[in-house]
Design an enzyme around this catalytic site. Structure first.
Site, PDB file in Angstrom:
ATOM      1  N   LEU A 146    -108.943  67.666  31.505  1.00 56.03           N
ATOM      2  CA  LEU A 146    -108.211  67.759  30.235  1.00 56.03           C
ATOM      3  C   LEU A 146    -107.617  69.161  30.206  1.00 56.03           C
ATOM      4  O   LEU A 146    -108.245  70.114  30.694  1.00 56.03           O
ATOM      5  CB  LEU A 146    -109.152  67.569  29.040  1.00 56.03           C
ATOM      6  CG  LEU A 146    -109.655  66.144  28.777  1.00 56.03           C
ATOM      7  CD1 LEU A 146    -110.615  66.133  27.585  1.00 56.03           C
ATOM      8  CD2 LEU A 146    -108.507  65.179  28.524  1.00 56.03           C
ATOM      9  N   ASP A 147    -106.434  69.290  29.624  1.00 55.42           N
ATOM     10  CA  ASP A 147    -105.819  70.618  29.529  1.00 55.42           C
ATOM     11  C   ASP A 147    -106.709  71.530  28.696  1.00 55.42           C
ATOM     12  O   ASP A 147    -107.492  71.071  27.860  1.00 55.42           O
ATOM     13  CB  ASP A 147    -104.458  70.545  28.820  1.00 55.42           C
ATOM     14  CG  ASP A 147    -103.479  69.663  29.544  1.00 55.42           C
ATOM     15  OD1 ASP A 147    -103.620  69.501  30.762  1.00 55.42           O
ATOM     16  OD2 ASP A 147    -102.587  69.136  28.870  1.00 55.42           O
ATOM     17  N   ARG A 148    -106.476  72.811  28.870  1.00 57.59           N
ATOM     18  CA  ARG A 148    -107.281  73.804  28.159  1.00 57.59           C
ATOM     19  C   ARG A 148    -107.326  73.527  26.646  1.00 57.59           C
ATOM     20  O   ARG A 148    -108.368  73.610  26.010  1.00 57.59           O
ATOM     21  CB  ARG A 148    -106.669  75.174  28.430  1.00 57.59           C
ATOM     22  CG  ARG A 148    -107.418  76.299  27.814  1.00 57.59           C
ATOM     23  CD  ARG A 148    -106.836  77.602  28.283  1.00 57.59           C
ATOM     24  NE  ARG A 148    -107.500  78.695  27.645  1.00 57.59           N
ATOM     25  CZ  ARG A 148    -107.209  79.967  27.881  1.00 57.59           C
ATOM     26  NH1 ARG A 148    -106.262  80.282  28.742  1.00 57.59           N
ATOM     27  NH2 ARG A 148    -107.852  80.924  27.270  1.00 57.59           N
TER      28      ARG A 148
END
Ligand code: URA
Length: 267
Positions: free
Chosen positions: A123-125
């Protein structure tokens, strides 16, 4: 070990007669959580697997887990005592890599388990929500395989209201740098004034949801994964974890193409 060079090696043709206690090398590597049985065969073919300090390339090789010492890429493969399957409600500003040389918070710092677990995908930051972690490498590999299309649902907050035309475009598929997206389920969230959208995708490309909106000229202000297959974060605080239930594990395995035999044997 049976089937290796220089030791009671079976004939090149035909499978060795099974010896009690010995198992096929690919099954052993999957029991160690290294990868799926099919991928393990690739590792053997590539000469990355050593048994008792001899490289093996024969897929029919069998090992005795109690006696043989197996190494993959120089690291010893040890059978996992019991597979762990967790869900984390990932908070913002955390990254899904195992460690970070720049000292940023990783999701690994939020899980305390007796055995090391790894995130299934990324998952993106700044994406929040459902992140599955496991030490069952075969399971992770199959869940991420594009063939199985495990659905992932997100709540998207946009910088402005989505038009009905763009909603239809997202449903039908939009063209990104890496090709057209598959049909997705997309709907407005009630009371979201057109800026809150629910979307379920059946692929897992890098930054896919953000890119789908960006290509239509919207900025994604917030992105929250609300479900991964049957698994939700209901009742979990941000940063909180829980074990998956047996029925969630089973449902995910069914989605990832496990056969009835594999489901029954718990492999
Ligand atoms: N899609 C994205 O754009 N980002 C994520 O983190 C997950 C899906």
């Amino acid at each position: 070990m049976k089937g290796g060079k220089g030791r009671r090696a079976q004939k090149k043709t035909g499978s060795p007669a099974p010896v009690p206690g010995q198992i096929r090398i690919n099954r052993f590597l999957s029991m160690c959580g290294i990868t799926s049985r099919r991928k393990a065969e690739e590792l053997v073919r590539l000469g990355k697997v050593e048994i008792n300090h001899a490289v093996v390339r024969d897929l029919a090789t069998r090992v005795d887990p109690a006696r043989d010492r197996v190494f993959v890429g120089g690291t010893q493969a040890l059978p996992v005592k019991g597979f762990l399957y967790l869900v984390l409600n990932k908070p913002k500003d955390s990254i899904t890599t195992l460690s970070d040389e720049r000292g940023r918070t990783t999701v690994m710092s939020m899980v305390r388990t007796r055995e090391r677990v790894y995130p299934v995908g990324r998952l993106d930051r700044n994406t929040t929500g459902v992140l599955i972690l496991t030490n069952d490498g075969g399971f992770a590999h199959r869940l991420m395989h594009p063939k199985f299309n495990v659905p992932k649902s997100y709540r998207v907050s946009c910088d402005r209201s989505l038009t009905r035309t763009d909603l239809a475009a997202l449903r039908g598929g939009v063209t990104l740098g890496d090709g057209r997206t598959a049909p997705a389920d997309v709907e407005f969230i009630a009371q979201g004034r057109g800026k809150e959208i629910g979307i379920t995708i059946h692929e897992g490309r890098n930054r896919q949801v953000r890119r789908m909106f960006e290509t239509l000229g919207y900025d994604v202000v917030k992105l929250d994964r609300v479900a991964y297959g049957p698994v939700t974060k209901a009742g979990l605080a941000r940063g909180g974890t829980r074990s998956l239930t047996r029925s969630e594990i089973r449902a995910l395995k069914e989605m990832a193409g496990y056969t009835e035999e594999e489901l029954l044997s718990g492999r």
